[in-house]
Design a protein around this motif. Structure first.
Motif, PDB file in Angstrom:
ATOM      1  N   SER A  67       2.390   3.221 -11.568  1.00 37.98           N
ATOM      2  CA  SER A  67       1.941   4.258 -12.511  1.00 37.98           C
ATOM      3  C   SER A  67       3.034   4.566 -13.536  1.00 37.98           C
ATOM      4  O   SER A  67       2.738   4.794 -14.713  1.00 37.98           O
ATOM      5  CB  SER A  67       1.527   5.523 -11.763  1.00 37.98           C
ATOM      6  OG  SER A  67       2.625   6.086 -11.086  1.00 37.98           O
ATOM      7  N   GLU A  83       0.807  -1.212   0.000  1.00 38.16           N
ATOM      8  CA  GLU A  83       0.000   0.000   0.000  1.00 38.16           C
ATOM      9  C   GLU A  83       0.848   1.274   0.000  1.00 38.16           C
ATOM     10  O   GLU A  83       0.306   2.372   0.041  1.00 38.16           O
ATOM     11  CB  GLU A  83      -0.921  -0.004   1.218  1.00 38.16           C
ATOM     12  CG  GLU A  83      -1.937  -1.132   1.192  1.00 38.16           C
ATOM     13  CD  GLU A  83      -2.654  -1.310   2.515  1.00 38.16           C
ATOM     14  OE1 GLU A  83      -2.306  -0.595   3.481  1.00 38.16           O
ATOM     15  OE2 GLU A  83      -3.552  -2.150   2.584  1.00 38.16           O
ATOM     16  N   SER A  84       2.173   1.142  -0.039  1.00 34.84           N
ATOM     17  CA  SER A  84       3.039   2.313   0.069  1.00 34.84           C
ATOM     18  C   SER A  84       3.008   3.159  -1.205  1.00 34.84           C
ATOM     19  O   SER A  84       2.610   2.714  -2.280  1.00 34.84           O
ATOM     20  CB  SER A  84       4.479   1.876   0.351  1.00 34.84           C
ATOM     21  OG  SER A  84       5.036   1.272  -0.791  1.00 34.84           O
ATOM     22  N   GLU A  85       3.445   4.383  -1.042  1.00 32.05           N
ATOM     23  CA  GLU A  85       3.458   5.339  -2.147  1.00 32.05           C
ATOM     24  C   GLU A  85       4.470   4.912  -3.215  1.00 32.05           C
ATOM     25  O   GLU A  85       4.246   5.111  -4.403  1.00 32.05           O
ATOM     26  CB  GLU A  85       3.816   6.726  -1.612  1.00 32.05           C
ATOM     27  CG  GLU A  85       3.769   7.824  -2.638  1.00 32.05           C
ATOM     28  CD  GLU A  85       4.111   9.179  -2.033  1.00 32.05           C
ATOM     29  OE1 GLU A  85       4.353  10.095  -2.824  1.00 32.05           O
ATOM     30  OE2 GLU A  85       4.138   9.305  -0.808  1.00 32.05           O
ATOM     31  N   THR A 119       2.900   2.419  -5.538  1.00 31.62           N
ATOM     32  CA  THR A 119       1.904   3.089  -6.371  1.00 31.62           C
ATOM     33  C   THR A 119       2.582   3.880  -7.478  1.00 31.62           C
ATOM     34  O   THR A 119       2.173   3.818  -8.647  1.00 31.62           O
ATOM     35  CB  THR A 119       1.039   4.026  -5.504  1.00 31.62           C
ATOM     36  OG1 THR A 119       0.488   3.277  -4.430  1.00 31.62           O
ATOM     37  CG2 THR A 119      -0.072   4.643  -6.319  1.00 31.62           C
ATOM     38  N   LYS A 120       3.616   4.635  -7.118  1.00 34.86           N
ATOM     39  CA  LYS A 120       4.341   5.423  -8.127  1.00 34.86           C
ATOM     40  C   LYS A 120       5.017   4.524  -9.155  1.00 34.86           C
ATOM     41  O   LYS A 120       5.039   4.835 -10.345  1.00 34.86           O
ATOM     42  CB  LYS A 120       5.373   6.328  -7.454  1.00 34.86           C
ATOM     43  CG  LYS A 120       4.758   7.506  -6.747  1.00 34.86           C
ATOM     44  CD  LYS A 120       5.824   8.407  -6.153  1.00 34.86           C
ATOM     45  CE  LYS A 120       5.225   9.623  -5.476  1.00 34.86           C
ATOM     46  NZ  LYS A 120       6.261  10.485  -4.908  1.00 34.86           N
TER      47      LYS A 120
END
Length: 157
Positions: free
Chosen positions: A142, A133-135, A138-139
């Motif tokens: 993407s 769930e960490s940023e 996610t980055k």
């Protein structure tokens, strides 16, 4: 007048020569692109292989492998002790005698090992969920999506 005529003739020759040179076809562009992608893939695989080999040969990896081997050896001998403890408990129950303190200590040790394993499992699961769930993840996702869409756009043109 002759000078103008000579310059005009020279310009016609240069123009004809420039038009005679062909532009690469779309097939040649794709062949060039394919070659570059293959080289990139080859370089990437070589670098990844070298990195994994370096990691495999590192002191950290060696110590980790040795530690896991020791733990597995300890677990194998621990299984024997646990089996003997369970056997002694069964014999004690069958004989309807009181469980000796040593057997109670072994049973308590087994319970603590089970609790430790359960706690370790819970903490590892929580850590992986937090990482998922960490940023950063996610980055990264993407960024990969953007790169893939750019490649799809490049191929569709």
């Amino acid at each position: 007048m002759r000078l103008y005529l000579a310059v005009a003739a020279l310009m016609l020759v240069l123009l004809a020569h420039a038009e005679a040179q062909e532009e690469p076809t779309i097939e040649e562009h794709f062949a060039t692109f394919q070659t570059k992608v293959m080289e990139l893939g080859k370089d990437l695989s070589e670098k990844a292989t070298a990195a994994f080999k370096k990691l495999d040969e590192s002191e950290f990896a060696t110590k980790t492998k040795n530690w896991f081997s020791e733990q597995m050896d300890n677990t194998a001998s621990m299984r024997l002790y646990l089996a003997l403890a369970v056997l002694m408990l069964v014999v004690a129950v069958q004989a309807e005698t009181q469980v000796p303190p040593a057997m109670q200590a072994i049973a308590n040790f087994h319970q603590k090992v089970v609790e430790f394993g359960s706690d370790l499992s819970d903490k590892a699961t929580a850590a992986f969920k937090k990482l998922e769930e960490s940023e950063f993840v996610t980055k990264t996702k993407s960024w990969f999506d953007e790169q893939m869409s750019k490649l799809k756009d490049a191929f569709s043109k």
